[in-house]
Design a protein around this motif. Sequence first.
Motif, mmCIF file in Angstrom:
data_model
loop_
_atom_site.group_PDB
_atom_site.id
_atom_site.type_symbol
_atom_site.label_atom_id
_atom_site.label_comp_id
_atom_site.label_asym_id
_atom_site.label_seq_id
_atom_site.Cartn_x
_atom_site.Cartn_y
_atom_site.Cartn_z
ATOM 1 N N ASP A 153 45.130 -62.308 -17.266
ATOM 2 C CA ASP A 153 46.029 -61.281 -16.722
ATOM 3 C C ASP A 153 45.295 -59.956 -16.510
ATOM 4 O OD1 ASP A 153 48.141 -63.079 -16.692
ATOM 5 O OD2 ASP A 153 49.025 -62.341 -18.553
ATOM 6 N N SER A 154 44.455 -59.586 -17.451
ATOM 7 C CA SER A 154 43.693 -58.335 -17.327
ATOM 8 C C SER A 154 42.716 -58.401 -16.157
ATOM 9 C CB SER A 154 42.924 -58.049 -18.615
ATOM 10 O OG SER A 154 43.805 -57.803 -19.668
ATOM 11 N N ALA A 155 42.046 -59.537 -16.011
ATOM 12 C CA ALA A 155 41.105 -59.699 -14.899
ATOM 13 C C ALA A 155 41.826 -59.607 -13.567
ATOM 14 C CB ALA A 155 40.374 -61.039 -15.023
ATOM 15 N N LEU A 156 42.993 -60.224 -13.497
ATOM 16 C CA LEU A 156 43.780 -60.191 -12.261
ATOM 17 C C LEU A 156 44.227 -58.767 -11.936
ATOM 18 C CD1 LEU A 156 44.873 -61.969 -10.023
ATOM 19 C CD2 LEU A 156 46.865 -62.443 -11.433
ATOM 20 N N GLN A 157 44.703 -58.041 -12.924
ATOM 21 C CA GLN A 157 45.117 -56.662 -12.697
ATOM 22 C C GLN A 157 43.946 -55.787 -12.277
ATOM 23 O OE1 GLN A 157 46.948 -55.625 -16.425
ATOM 24 N NE2 GLN A 157 48.937 -56.431 -15.806
ATOM 25 N N ARG A 158 42.799 -56.010 -12.907
ATOM 26 C CA ARG A 158 41.607 -55.193 -12.590
ATOM 27 C C ARG A 158 41.153 -55.420 -11.159
ATOM 28 N NH1 ARG A 158 38.351 -56.634 -16.757
ATOM 29 N NH2 ARG A 158 37.492 -58.364 -15.577
ATOM 30 N N VAL A 159 41.120 -56.666 -10.722
ATOM 31 C CA VAL A 159 40.636 -56.938 -9.367
ATOM 32 C C VAL A 159 41.653 -56.485 -8.321
ATOM 33 C CG1 VAL A 159 41.454 -59.324 -9.128
ATOM 34 C CG2 VAL A 159 39.403 -58.596 -7.935
ATOM 35 N N ILE A 160 42.926 -56.604 -8.616
ATOM 36 C CA ILE A 160 43.943 -56.117 -7.676
ATOM 37 C C ILE A 160 43.820 -54.602 -7.528
ATOM 38 C CG2 ILE A 160 46.431 -55.772 -7.362
ATOM 39 C CD1 ILE A 160 46.776 -58.641 -8.506
ATOM 40 N N SER A 161 43.606 -53.908 -8.624
ATOM 41 C CA SER A 161 43.427 -52.450 -8.567
ATOM 42 C C SER A 161 42.200 -52.085 -7.740
ATOM 43 C CB SER A 161 43.279 -51.870 -9.976
ATOM 44 O OG SER A 161 44.461 -52.019 -10.683
ATOM 45 N N THR A 162 41.130 -52.840 -7.907
ATOM 46 C CA THR A 162 39.904 -52.585 -7.156
ATOM 47 C C THR A 162 40.121 -52.792 -5.667
ATOM 48 O OG1 THR A 162 38.535 -53.220 -9.043
ATOM 49 C CG2 THR A 162 37.503 -53.268 -6.865
ATOM 50 N N ILE A 163 40.755 -53.898 -5.319
ATOM 51 C CA ILE A 163 41.000 -54.193 -3.898
ATOM 52 C C ILE A 163 41.941 -53.171 -3.288
ATOM 53 C CG2 ILE A 163 42.048 -55.874 -2.332
ATOM 54 C CD1 ILE A 163 40.823 -58.053 -4.127
ATOM 55 N N SER A 164 42.874 -52.682 -4.062
ATOM 56 C CA SER A 164 43.822 -51.683 -3.551
ATOM 57 C C SER A 164 43.140 -50.393 -3.148
ATOM 58 C CB SER A 164 44.879 -51.375 -4.613
ATOM 59 O OG SER A 164 45.672 -52.509 -4.872
#
Length: 59
Positions: free
Chosen positions: A46-57
Amino acid sequence: MRVIVLSSEVLYASNKAFDTLLQTIKGKQRLQHLKSTDANLQIQVDSALQRVISTISTI
């Protein structure tokens, strides 16, 4: 499963955001299909998913 998490972390560190997103989504899907999961592993995914979504955003 831990290999998928580690792979996504390596991709993230390599600035390969979209590859990281795909790998993390695969990990999340596989985790959802398991009957029993390690709570720490769930948190890592979940943390990895949130981190990458934030980066892509921010791209």
